[in-house]
Design a protein around this motif. Structure first.
Motif, PDB file in Angstrom:
ATOM      1  N   PHE A 191       4.171   7.609   4.601  1.00  9.82           N
ATOM      2  CA  PHE A 191       4.012   6.421   3.765  1.00  9.82           C
ATOM      3  C   PHE A 191       5.318   5.628   3.639  1.00  9.82           C
ATOM      4  CE2 PHE A 191       0.361   8.925   2.589  1.00  9.82           C
ATOM      5  CZ  PHE A 191      -0.629   7.982   2.388  1.00  9.82           C
ATOM      6  N   ILE A 192       6.430   6.249   4.005  1.00  8.17           N
ATOM      7  CA  ILE A 192       7.716   5.543   4.015  1.00  8.17           C
ATOM      8  C   ILE A 192       7.957   4.917   5.382  1.00  8.17           C
ATOM      9  CG2 ILE A 192      10.193   5.773   3.552  1.00  8.17           C
ATOM     10  CD1 ILE A 192       8.422   6.486   1.157  1.00  8.17           C
ATOM     11  N   ILE A 193       7.450   5.570   6.430  1.00  6.69           N
ATOM     12  CA  ILE A 193       7.715   5.126   7.800  1.00  6.69           C
ATOM     13  C   ILE A 193       6.756   4.039   8.263  1.00  6.69           C
ATOM     14  CG2 ILE A 193       7.827   5.875  10.222  1.00  6.69           C
ATOM     15  CD1 ILE A 193       8.644   8.659   9.158  1.00  6.69           C
ATOM     16  N   PHE A 194       5.440   4.173   7.936  1.00  3.86           N
ATOM     17  CA  PHE A 194       4.495   3.222   8.521  1.00  3.86           C
ATOM     18  C   PHE A 194       4.719   1.767   8.092  1.00  3.86           C
ATOM     19  CE2 PHE A 194       1.423   4.368   4.961  1.00  3.86           C
ATOM     20  CZ  PHE A 194       1.253   3.084   4.460  1.00  3.86           C
ATOM     21  N   PRO A 195       5.252   1.491   6.870  1.00  3.14           N
ATOM     22  CA  PRO A 195       5.524   0.082   6.562  1.00  3.14           C
ATOM     23  C   PRO A 195       6.564  -0.540   7.497  1.00  3.14           C
ATOM     24  CG  PRO A 195       5.487   1.384   4.546  1.00  3.14           C
ATOM     25  CD  PRO A 195       5.483   2.353   5.689  1.00  3.14           C
ATOM     26  N   VAL A 196       7.525   0.269   7.944  1.00  5.31           N
ATOM     27  CA  VAL A 196       8.551  -0.230   8.868  1.00  5.31           C
ATOM     28  C   VAL A 196       7.899  -0.659  10.179  1.00  5.31           C
ATOM     29  CG1 VAL A 196      10.656   0.340  10.122  1.00  5.31           C
ATOM     30  CG2 VAL A 196      10.301   1.255   7.816  1.00  5.31           C
ATOM     31  N   VAL A 197       6.993   0.194  10.684  1.00  6.95           N
ATOM     32  CA  VAL A 197       6.248  -0.127  11.910  1.00  6.95           C
ATOM     33  C   VAL A 197       5.424  -1.393  11.707  1.00  6.95           C
ATOM     34  CG1 VAL A 197       4.487   0.684  13.539  1.00  6.95           C
ATOM     35  CG2 VAL A 197       6.132   2.315  12.564  1.00  6.95           C
ATOM     36  N   ALA A 198       4.719  -1.449  10.567  1.00  7.82           N
ATOM     37  CA  ALA A 198       3.828  -2.573  10.284  1.00  7.82           C
ATOM     38  C   ALA A 198       4.587  -3.889  10.156  1.00  7.82           C
ATOM     39  CB  ALA A 198       3.044  -2.293   9.004  1.00  7.82           C
ATOM     40  N   PHE A 245       0.821  -1.218   0.000  1.00  5.14           N
ATOM     41  CA  PHE A 245       0.000   0.000   0.000  1.00  5.14           C
ATOM     42  C   PHE A 245       0.853   1.266   0.000  1.00  5.14           C
ATOM     43  CE2 PHE A 245      -2.998   3.187   1.580  1.00  5.14           C
ATOM     44  CZ  PHE A 245      -4.099   2.905   0.773  1.00  5.14           C
ATOM     45  N   SER A 246       2.111   1.152   0.410  1.00  5.19           N
ATOM     46  CA  SER A 246       2.995   2.326   0.406  1.00  5.19           C
ATOM     47  C   SER A 246       3.309   2.784  -1.016  1.00  5.19           C
ATOM     48  CB  SER A 246       4.303   2.023   1.162  1.00  5.19           C
ATOM     49  OG  SER A 246       5.113   1.113   0.437  1.00  5.19           O
ATOM     50  N   THR A 247       2.862   2.009  -2.015  1.00  9.65           N
ATOM     51  CA  THR A 247       3.019   2.428  -3.411  1.00  9.65           C
ATOM     52  C   THR A 247       2.010   3.522  -3.779  1.00  9.65           C
ATOM     53  OG1 THR A 247       1.506   0.688  -4.181  1.00  9.65           O
ATOM     54  CG2 THR A 247       3.854   0.155  -4.127  1.00  9.65           C
ATOM     55  N   LEU A 266      11.866   1.383  -0.165  1.00 11.60           N
ATOM     56  CA  LEU A 266      11.376   2.583   0.514  1.00 11.60           C
ATOM     57  C   LEU A 266      12.277   3.788   0.239  1.00 11.60           C
ATOM     58  CD1 LEU A 266      10.208   1.072   3.936  1.00 11.60           C
ATOM     59  CD2 LEU A 266       8.803   1.744   1.986  1.00 11.60           C
ATOM     60  N   LEU A 267      13.592   3.542   0.108  1.00 11.31           N
ATOM     61  CA  LEU A 267      14.501   4.636  -0.273  1.00 11.31           C
ATOM     62  C   LEU A 267      14.192   5.129  -1.685  1.00 11.31           C
ATOM     63  CD1 LEU A 267      17.942   3.416   1.150  1.00 11.31           C
ATOM     64  CD2 LEU A 267      16.614   5.402   1.915  1.00 11.31           C
ATOM     65  N   GLY A 268      13.843   4.179  -2.566  1.00  9.99           N
ATOM     66  CA  GLY A 268      13.455   4.549  -3.927  1.00  9.99           C
ATOM     67  C   GLY A 268      12.226   5.445  -3.924  1.00  9.99           C
ATOM     68  N   PHE A 269      11.229   5.065  -3.114  1.00 12.23           N
ATOM     69  CA  PHE A 269      10.021   5.882  -3.009  1.00 12.23           C
ATOM     70  C   PHE A 269      10.327   7.225  -2.347  1.00 12.23           C
ATOM     71  CE2 PHE A 269       7.078   1.917  -3.018  1.00 12.23           C
ATOM     72  CZ  PHE A 269       7.293   1.782  -4.384  1.00 12.23           C
ATOM     73  N   ALA A 270      11.296   7.224  -1.412  1.00 16.49           N
ATOM     74  CA  ALA A 270      11.677   8.478  -0.745  1.00 16.49           C
ATOM     75  C   ALA A 270      12.318   9.447  -1.726  1.00 16.49           C
ATOM     76  CB  ALA A 270      12.636   8.186   0.417  1.00 16.49           C
ATOM     77  N   LEU A 317      11.297   9.348 -11.648  1.00 17.93           N
ATOM     78  CA  LEU A 317      11.418   8.170 -12.512  1.00 17.93           C
ATOM     79  C   LEU A 317      12.374   7.138 -11.907  1.00 17.93           C
ATOM     80  CD1 LEU A 317      11.585   9.772 -16.090  1.00 17.93           C
ATOM     81  CD2 LEU A 317       9.745   8.355 -15.158  1.00 17.93           C
ATOM     82  N   ILE A 318      13.490   7.639 -11.366  1.00 15.70           N
ATOM     83  CA  ILE A 318      14.460   6.747 -10.715  1.00 15.70           C
ATOM     84  C   ILE A 318      13.824   6.050  -9.519  1.00 15.70           C
ATOM     85  CG2 ILE A 318      16.601   6.635  -9.384  1.00 15.70           C
ATOM     86  CD1 ILE A 318      17.668   8.914 -11.101  1.00 15.70           C
ATOM     87  N   GLY A 319      13.165   6.836  -8.660  1.00 16.29           N
ATOM     88  CA  GLY A 319      12.546   6.299  -7.451  1.00 16.29           C
ATOM     89  C   GLY A 319      11.466   5.278  -7.755  1.00 16.29           C
ATOM     90  N   ILE A 320      10.610   5.582  -8.737  1.00 13.83           N
ATOM     91  CA  ILE A 320       9.531   4.669  -9.116  1.00 13.83           C
ATOM     92  C   ILE A 320      10.098   3.363  -9.656  1.00 13.83           C
ATOM     93  CG2 ILE A 320       7.653   4.311 -10.784  1.00 13.83           C
ATOM     94  CD1 ILE A 320       7.059   7.334 -10.514  1.00 13.83           C
ATOM     95  N   THR A 321      11.103   3.468 -10.518  1.00  7.89           N
ATOM     96  CA  THR A 321      11.712   2.270 -11.121  1.00  7.89           C
ATOM     97  C   THR A 321      12.366   1.391 -10.063  1.00  7.89           C
ATOM     98  OG1 THR A 321      12.145   3.504 -13.163  1.00  7.89           O
ATOM     99  CG2 THR A 321      13.336   1.433 -12.846  1.00  7.89           C
TER     100      THR A 321
END
Length: 303
Positions: free
Chosen positions: A255-262, A107-109, A286-290, A131-135
Motif C-alpha cells: 500500500f506504500i509502493i503501489f501509489p508510486v507506480v500509479a 486509497f493508500s489511506t 507515504l513515509l508517515g504511513f510507513a 499516531l505520528i504516522g497517521i497525523t
C-alpha cells in the motif's frame, strides 16, 4: 518436491511481490480508462462479471466451497455490499474527476482506517508511532488536495470524498473480517461476493444510467478485461499466496509502493507533469504511513 521448492524460493516470492505492486499500481489507470466511455456503475459491474467465471473455475479446482457457511450469511452481505459493490462504484465514480495517481494515493489511506477500526472493533492499542504516522500522513494529504485545487472544485472534491469513503469501507471490512471471517476459505471469501456485486451493479446501471454499448471504446473494453482478469483474479491469487509466505506487516507495504507506480503511470498516460512540491509531499505522506507499520515498541527500543 521441485515445484514446492520453486514456490518457496525467495526470488520467486520477491518477483510475485513486485508483480502485485505493479498490478495494483496499474489498477487505477485501468479504472480511469474504463470510465472514459463506460458509466461508473456499469464499469464496476462489468469488471466483476468478467472476473467471476475465472474465480468460479479456480474455486472448483481448489476444491473450495462457493457458498458461505450459514452462520456467516450476515458477513457475506456486508462483504458483498461494503467491500465490493459500493466501494468499487465509488472508485469508478471518483476517477471521473480525480487523476489515477491521486486516486491511488487517496486509497493508500486504507491501512490507516484499518488501524482506527482495530481500536474501535478489536480494542487494539494504538501506539505512539502510529499516531505520528497517521497525523503526518493526513496533514500531507490535506496539503496535497489544497495545493492541487481539489478543495475549490465541488465536483473534484466530490470525487475525492468518494474515493476516501471506498478506502474507509475497505478498512472497516479488513478489520471486521478478522472477527467474522475466521475459518472462511480465501477463494470462498471473494468468489460469490464478486459475482453478486457484479450483478447488482449491472442491474443498478440498467435502472439509473443510460448505456450504449456501441459507444464503449476498445480501450475501455481492454481496461475492463485487464481489471477483471489480471487485477481482480491474478492480483487476488498472488496477494493471498504471498499472505501465506510473507509477514503481513511486510506485505502491507504494498500500500506504500503501489501509489508510486500509479503516480508514475498516471503522469505518462494523462500527460501530467508531476511538480517537485507534489513529489515531496507524497514522499512524506507515504513515509508517515510507513511509520505506522513499525513495531509498537520500536521507539521504546531506540530510546
Amino acid at each position: 518436491m521441485g515445484e514446492k521448492k520453486f514456490l518457496n524460493n525467495k526470488y520467486f516470492i520477491l518477483l510475485l511481490f513486485l508483480i502485485v505492486c505493479f498490478t495494483w499500481g496499474t489498477t487505477w489507470i485501468g479504472i480511469k480508462v474504463s470510465v472514459e466511455t463506460v458509466n461508473p456503475l456499469l464499469a464496476a459491474g462489468l469488471r466483476f462479471i468478467i472476473a467471476f467465471p475465472f474465480l468460479i473455475l479456480i474455486t472448483i479446482i481448489a476444491k473450495s466451497p462457493v457458498l458461505f457457511p450459514r452462520k456467516s450469511l450476515h458477513f457475506f452481505v456486508l462483504l458483498t455490499l461494503f467491500y465490493f459493490t459500493i466501494p468499487y462504484y465509488l472508485l469508478s465514480f471518483g476517477e471521473q474527476f480525480v487523476s489515477s495517481g491521486l486516486t491511488s494515493l487517496l486509497f493508500s489511506t486504507m491501512p490507516i482506517f484499518s488501524i482506527l477500526f482495530s481500536k474501535i472493533i478489536l480494542k487494539d492499542k494504538i501506539f505512539f508511532n502510529q499516531l505520528i504516522g497517521i497525523t503526518v500522513g493526513f496533514v500531507c494529504l490535506i496539503y496535497i488536495l489544497i495545493s492541487e485545487g481539489f478543495v475549490i472544485s465541488y465536483t473534484d472534491f466530490l470525487g475525492v470524498i468518494a474515493i476516501l469513503l471506498a478506502a474507509l469501507m475497505h478498512g472497516f471490512l479488513y478489520v471486521y473480517s478478522k472477527k467474522a471471517g475466521e475459518g472462511i476459505n480465501v477463494f470462498t471469501f471473494n468468489t460469490l461476493p464478486i459475482g453478486v456485486a457484479g450483478i447488482i451493479l449491472c442491474l443498478l446501471s440498467c435502472c439509473f444510467e443510460e448505456n450504449n454499448f456501441q459507444n464503449i471504446s476498445l480501450n475501455s473494453w481492454m481496461a475492463l478485461i485487464y481489471l477483471g482478469v489480471f487485477a481482480s483474479v491474478g492480483g487476488f491469487i498472488a496477494y493471498f499466496f504471498l499472505l501465506k509466505k510473507m509477514s503481513p506487516v511486510i506485505l502491507s507495504f504494498i500500500f506504500i509502493i503501489f501509489p508510486v507506480v500509479a503516480i508514475f503511470i498516471s503522469s505518462i498516460y494523462e500527460n501530467k507533469i508531476i511538480s517537485i512540491n507534489f513529489i515531496i509531499c507524497t514522499t512524506i505522506m507515504l513515509l508517515g504511513f510507513a511509520i505506522t507499520k513499525l513495531p509498537g515498541n520500536f521507539f521504546k527500543k531506540n530510546k
